[in-house]
Design a protein around this motif. Structure first.
Motif: not given
Length: 163
Positions: A39-45, A50-56
């Motif tokens: 579920x965490x990975x899905x939230x990122x992808x 809510x904190x924004x673009x995690x990967x960027x």
């Protein structure tokens, strides 16, 4: 195994004198992984965090970390990096994000520590941004994948259990 290069004949830590070494093209690649709940990975992808673009954000943190490596690791030389790349790749089939970094320069010392620092700080940033939703994340597998340049030549890591 050879002797440690950062320890003198009296057992004291010291910074290596690279002044007489020739400038050569040097490059290092490193990787790290952040394992997490699906579920965490899905939230990122999905971009739903809510904190924004995690990967960027993690990518920028990794680039900044490579440039600050000598401020973090006591015996590292400050380097004029000519290239830093940080790629974060979600791997849903393994519930993780793979981080691969590449650092390059023309200089007198290698860039393995900069590549490792970039991968590690990108992983830490991803963890920091997601810890509120997943406290069981695990950072692992940080290692040098490849390095080239300098007198020690070309190194390629053996395959890993993470592959």
């Amino acid at each position: 195994m050879s002797d440690f290069t950062h320890i003198d004949t009296h057992g004291q830590a010291h910074m290596i004198d690279v002044g007489s070494k020739a400038d050569t093209e040097r490059e290092a690649r490193a990787e790290a992984y952040v394992r997490m709940a699906p579920a965490t990975l899905e939230l990122i992808v999905s971009g739903g965090h809510k904190k924004g673009d995690v990967l960027a954000t993690a990518r920028i943190a990794g680039i900044m970390a490579a440039k600050k490596c000598s401020d973090l690791i006591p015996l590292c030389h400050p380097l004029m990096l000519t290239h830093v790349k940080v790629v974060l790749s979600p791997e849903p089939e393994r519930n993780r994000v793979r981080i691969e970094t590449c650092c390059r320069l023309k200089g007198q010392t290698g860039v393995e520590m900069e590549a490792l620092t970039a991968a590690s700080v990108a992983a830490l940033t991803l963890y920091d941004m997601c810890k509120a939703v997943d406290k069981d994340m695990v950072i692992d597998g940080a290692r040098v994948l490849e390095k080239s340049g300098g007198k020690s030549g070309h190194y390629i890591a053996a395959e890993s259990a993470h592959d």
